[in-house]
Design an enzyme around this catalytic site. Structure first.
Site, PDB file in Angstrom:
ATOM      1  N   HIS A   1       0.815  -1.216   0.000  1.00 35.68           N
ATOM      2  CA  HIS A   1       0.000   0.000   0.000  1.00 35.68           C
ATOM      3  C   HIS A   1       0.849   1.267   0.000  1.00 35.68           C
ATOM      4  O   HIS A   1       0.347   2.341   0.320  1.00 35.68           O
ATOM      5  CB  HIS A   1      -0.919   0.009   1.234  1.00 35.68           C
ATOM      6  N   HIS A   2       2.131   1.161  -0.375  1.00 37.15           N
ATOM      7  CA  HIS A   2       2.973   2.366  -0.392  1.00 37.15           C
ATOM      8  C   HIS A   2       2.521   3.333  -1.482  1.00 37.15           C
ATOM      9  O   HIS A   2       2.833   4.526  -1.435  1.00 37.15           O
ATOM     10  CB  HIS A   2       4.448   2.002  -0.584  1.00 37.15           C
ATOM     11  N   ARG A   3       1.804   2.818  -2.463  1.00 35.27           N
ATOM     12  CA  ARG A   3       1.149   3.617  -3.491  1.00 35.27           C
ATOM     13  C   ARG A   3      -0.260   3.071  -3.650  1.00 35.27           C
ATOM     14  O   ARG A   3      -0.484   1.857  -3.613  1.00 35.27           O
ATOM     15  CB  ARG A   3       1.869   3.502  -4.824  1.00 35.27           C
TER      16      ARG A   3
ATOM     17  N   LYS B   1      -2.526  -2.527  -7.974  1.00 30.01           N
ATOM     18  CA  LYS B   1      -2.821  -2.899  -9.368  1.00 30.01           C
ATOM     19  C   LYS B   1      -2.328  -4.305  -9.642  1.00 30.01           C
ATOM     20  O   LYS B   1      -1.220  -4.669  -9.244  1.00 30.01           O
ATOM     21  CB  LYS B   1      -2.091  -1.918 -10.301  1.00 30.01           C
TER      22      LYS B   1
ATOM     23  N   ASP C   1       8.291   2.937 -12.833  1.00 31.93           N
ATOM     24  CA  ASP C   1       7.781   4.205 -12.306  1.00 31.93           C
ATOM     25  C   ASP C   1       6.296   4.423 -12.604  1.00 31.93           C
ATOM     26  O   ASP C   1       5.868   5.520 -12.991  1.00 31.93           O
ATOM     27  CB  ASP C   1       8.607   5.389 -12.839  1.00 31.93           C
TER      28      ASP C   1
ATOM     29  N   LYS D   1      -2.843  -8.855  -6.897  1.00 29.85           N
ATOM     30  CA  LYS D   1      -3.144  -9.929  -7.850  1.00 29.85           C
ATOM     31  C   LYS D   1      -4.384 -10.660  -7.390  1.00 29.85           C
ATOM     32  O   LYS D   1      -4.688 -10.715  -6.190  1.00 29.85           O
ATOM     33  CB  LYS D   1      -1.988 -10.925  -7.938  1.00 29.85           C
TER      34      LYS D   1
ATOM     35  N   SER E   1      -1.846  -0.241 -18.869  1.00 31.46           N
ATOM     36  CA  SER E   1      -2.992  -0.201 -17.960  1.00 31.46           C
ATOM     37  C   SER E   1      -3.028   1.125 -17.210  1.00 31.46           C
ATOM     38  O   SER E   1      -4.107   1.683 -16.965  1.00 31.46           O
ATOM     39  CB  SER E   1      -2.916  -1.368 -16.965  1.00 31.46           C
TER      40      SER E   1
END
Length: 473
Positions: free
Chosen positions: A66-68, A72, A101, A108, A364
């Site tokens: 969850h750092h970003r 996805k 980046d 997943k 994506s």
């Protein structure tokens, strides 16, 4: 006699690679453990009604980091999928996004089904119910968790997911951004289907363009004339082979589940794909020799080997027999840690999965941005760009007295459409990312291979993100 030690699982193998790179950093152990750990694991069982009666379907969604946000990662439909596999693939997504980046954490999904045994209607029921289970636990959403296609799924399933999410969230203006890999008519983006294979081609082309590295392998610079063996002729394998052939490679062998085919003079990839579609198999392709078992293709003498099917294809058992000078990982986790050690000792250049097959998540990302901005790439600027180029051509004609033909004007004064911009953005991403990891590889003598350099690159980026975010509360 003590029992023999079982080989590491897929997730354990990913963590072996992680620890090899982590040992080269000065980050606190606790921070490294946080980067490595799966932040959330959701396992679900749900019933569906079929003509055969009731069935219970098992599924998973793993949010690795969850750092970003959002996180996805694709959704895999396969009869052998399990929690360890989904955790490994989610971890690889975290590192993959960091390498190129793309501002996502990794995730997943997996559903334990053999798609060949279900009708389209039954697969739609499974997909919609799985989506509903994710919605109930807030494991899907444009700013939370954004799935995509993977093995066994495609644009059709992504459209079902988008429609189900929209039904549960009426009026949410950004609802289409809850999933990527959709049909273009349902908010998808042009170039997404072939993105992973095109990205593999861009990555291989960049790696083979490094004269110093090719000389060390005894190869000439560039893709031209290089003999290529590809395992898997699905979406990734087909497009990889197609673009590499167009780039000058000679595709000498293709391997599929039921066997492989070989032709030293080269195979026509388009013709092989048509043969597969018409007959259900690549075997008995005119002018080619059948190879059985299919794994025999991996051991052929070639310049480039691309495993583009499933994980754990190159193992401690067959690695010593691999004759390729370059292994390009089109699939996720095709090389075990034991196999990698053997291949590196032989001097093989391994281009790692967390870089090489990142084309899919890159495009994506573009689709997600398109859905949030609600405008097609190129729609705003295409005609303006064409008019500016046309004025420039007119000025050149006046200055030189030389008139351009209509065909020349159309070709030169052409504004970029969505496909052009997507492919350009993907190419820029893959070139830039390759040089980031190669520079690390060459700069630090302790970094002895590209995979370690790629993991080191990702650890540095993710650790910095965690340190800047701090810890709540």
């Amino acid at each position: 006699m003590p029992p023999s030690k079982s080989p590491p699982t897929f997730f354990e193998t990913v963590n072996i690679h992680f620890e090899k790179a982590a040992a080269l950093t000065d980050f606190p152990r606790g921070l490294l453990d946080q980067i490595k750990a799966c932040n959330a694991v959701y396992a679900v069982q749900f019933p569906i009604r079929t003509e055969r009666g009731y069935e219970v379907i098992s599924g998973w969604r793993v949010q690795h980091s969850h750092h970003r946000l959002p996180v996805k990662g694709g959704i895999r439909y396969a009869p052998e999928v399990n929690e360890d596999e989904v955790k490994a693939l989610a971890a690889l997504m975290t590192y993959k996004c960091a390498v190129v980046d793309v501002p996502f954490g990794g995730a997943k999904g997996g559903v334990k089904v053999d798609t060949r045994k279900y009708s389209a209607q039954e697969l739609e029921q499974i997909t919609r119910r799985y989506t509903a289970e994710l919605i109930k636990k807030n494991f899907i959403g444009p700013g939370v968790d954004v799935p995509a296609p993977d093995y066994g799924t495609g644009p059709r399933e992504m459209a079902w997911i988008a429609d189900t999410y929209s039904a549960f969230n009426p009026g949410q203006i950004d609802a289409l951004a809850c999933v990527t890999g959709k049909p273009v008519t349902q908010g998808g983006i042009r170039g997404r289907i072939e993105a992973t294979g095109r990205g593999v081609h861009f990555g291989l082309r960049e790696a083979c363009d490094q004269a110093e590295d090719m000389k060390a392998l005894g190869l000439s610079r560039g893709l031209e004339g290089k003999r290529l063996v590809i395992q898997g002729l699905g979406n990734v394998g087909y497009h990889t082979a197609k673009f590499c052939q167009e780039g000058g490679c000679v595709v000498i062998a293709v391997a599929e589940r039921d066997g492989a085919i070989f032709c030293s003079k080269g195979l026509d990839v388009e013709a092989v794909a048509r043969h597969l579609k018409e007959t259900g198999s690549i075997l008995n392709f005119p002018g080619a020799k059948n190879l059985l078992p299919t794994s025999a293709a991996l051991e052929l003498e070639c310049d480039i080997l691309i495993p583009a099917a499933l994980e754990n294809q190159l193992t401690g058992e067959n690695a010593a027999r691999i004759q390729a000078k370059i292994v390009g990982e089109g699939a996720n986790g095709p090389t075990t840690a034991e196999a990698e050690k053997i291949l590196l000792e032989k001097g093989v250049l391994i281009i790692p999965d967390i870089y090489l097959n990142a084309g899919g998540v890159t495009v994506s990302y573009f689709e997600w941005v398109k859905n949030l901005s609600h405008v097609r790439f190129g729609r705003v600027g295409k005609r303006y760009e064409e008019a500016a180029l046309d004025r420039m051509l007119t000025a050149i004609e006046k200055a030189t007295g030389r008139l351009f033909s209509e065909e020349e004007r159309r070709r030169i004064a052409r504004g970029a459409d969505e496909t052009d911009l997507v492919n350009s953005g993907l190419e820029e991403t893959m070139i830039g990312a390759y040089h980031q990891i190669r520079d690390l590889w060459k700069r630090d003598a302790r970094t002895q291979d590209l995979r370690t350099a790629a993991f080191l690159n990702t650890i540095n980026k993710i650790a910095r993100s965690y340190l800047e975010l701090g810890i709540f509360p």
